[in-house]
Design a protein around this motif. Structure first.
Motif, PDB file in Angstrom:
ATOM      1  N   PHE A   1      -3.905   1.105   0.742  1.00  0.00           N
ATOM      2  CA  PHE A   1      -3.487   2.014   1.830  1.00  0.00           C
ATOM      3  C   PHE A   1      -2.225   1.317   2.430  1.00  0.00           C
TER       4      PHE A   1
ATOM      5  N   SER B   1       1.589   2.891   1.803  1.00  0.00           N
ATOM      6  CA  SER B   1       2.295   3.435   2.749  1.00  0.00           C
ATOM      7  C   SER B   1       3.721   2.522   3.101  1.00  0.00           C
TER       8      SER B   1
ATOM      9  N   TRP C   1       5.319   7.386   6.984  1.00  0.00           N
ATOM     10  CA  TRP C   1       4.531   6.554   6.528  1.00  0.00           C
ATOM     11  C   TRP C   1       4.241   5.175   6.984  1.00  0.00           C
TER      12      TRP C   1
ATOM     13  N   PHE D   1       1.042   5.307   9.158  1.00  0.00           N
ATOM     14  CA  PHE D   1      -0.104   5.111   8.563  1.00  0.00           C
ATOM     15  C   PHE D   1      -0.501   3.757   8.247  1.00  0.00           C
ATOM     16  N   THR D   2       0.657   2.824   7.990  1.00  0.00           N
ATOM     17  CA  THR D   2       0.357   1.451   7.881  1.00  0.00           C
ATOM     18  C   THR D   2      -0.373   0.914   9.351  1.00  0.00           C
TER      19      THR D   2
ATOM     20  N   PHE E   1      -2.001   2.544  11.425  1.00  0.00           N
ATOM     21  CA  PHE E   1      -3.176   2.954  11.567  1.00  0.00           C
ATOM     22  C   PHE E   1      -4.263   2.032  11.151  1.00  0.00           C
TER      23      PHE E   1
END
Length: 69
Positions: A14, A18, A34, A37-38, A40
């Motif tokens: 992931f 991302s 994106w 998301f990294t 997160f």
């Protein structure tokens, strides 16, 4: 494969995915959002390091994946 191995493989995938989608210099750049998301994924890894609890690992165990050491 154990649940903790799957969690770490998924987290690594992931993060790399991302980053590839979020960095402007990447050939597969889509949007800088994106990178959120990294962050997160990183926050979840940090949280699980302190609390010793990971939601993905709990879900994998309920699905029958063997727990790791």
């Amino acid at each position: 494969m154990t649940s903790w191995q799957i969690v770490r493989i998924a987290a690594g995938f992931f993060v790399l995915m991302s980053l590839a989608l979020g960095l402007p210099g990447s050939p597969v750049f889509h949007s800088q959002w994106w990178l959120a998301f990294t962050a997160f994924v990183g926050l979840n890894l940090l949280q699980s390091g302190f609390t010793r609890w990971c939601m993905m690992e709990s879900i994998l165990r309920k699905l029958g994946v063997r727990p790791g050491c």
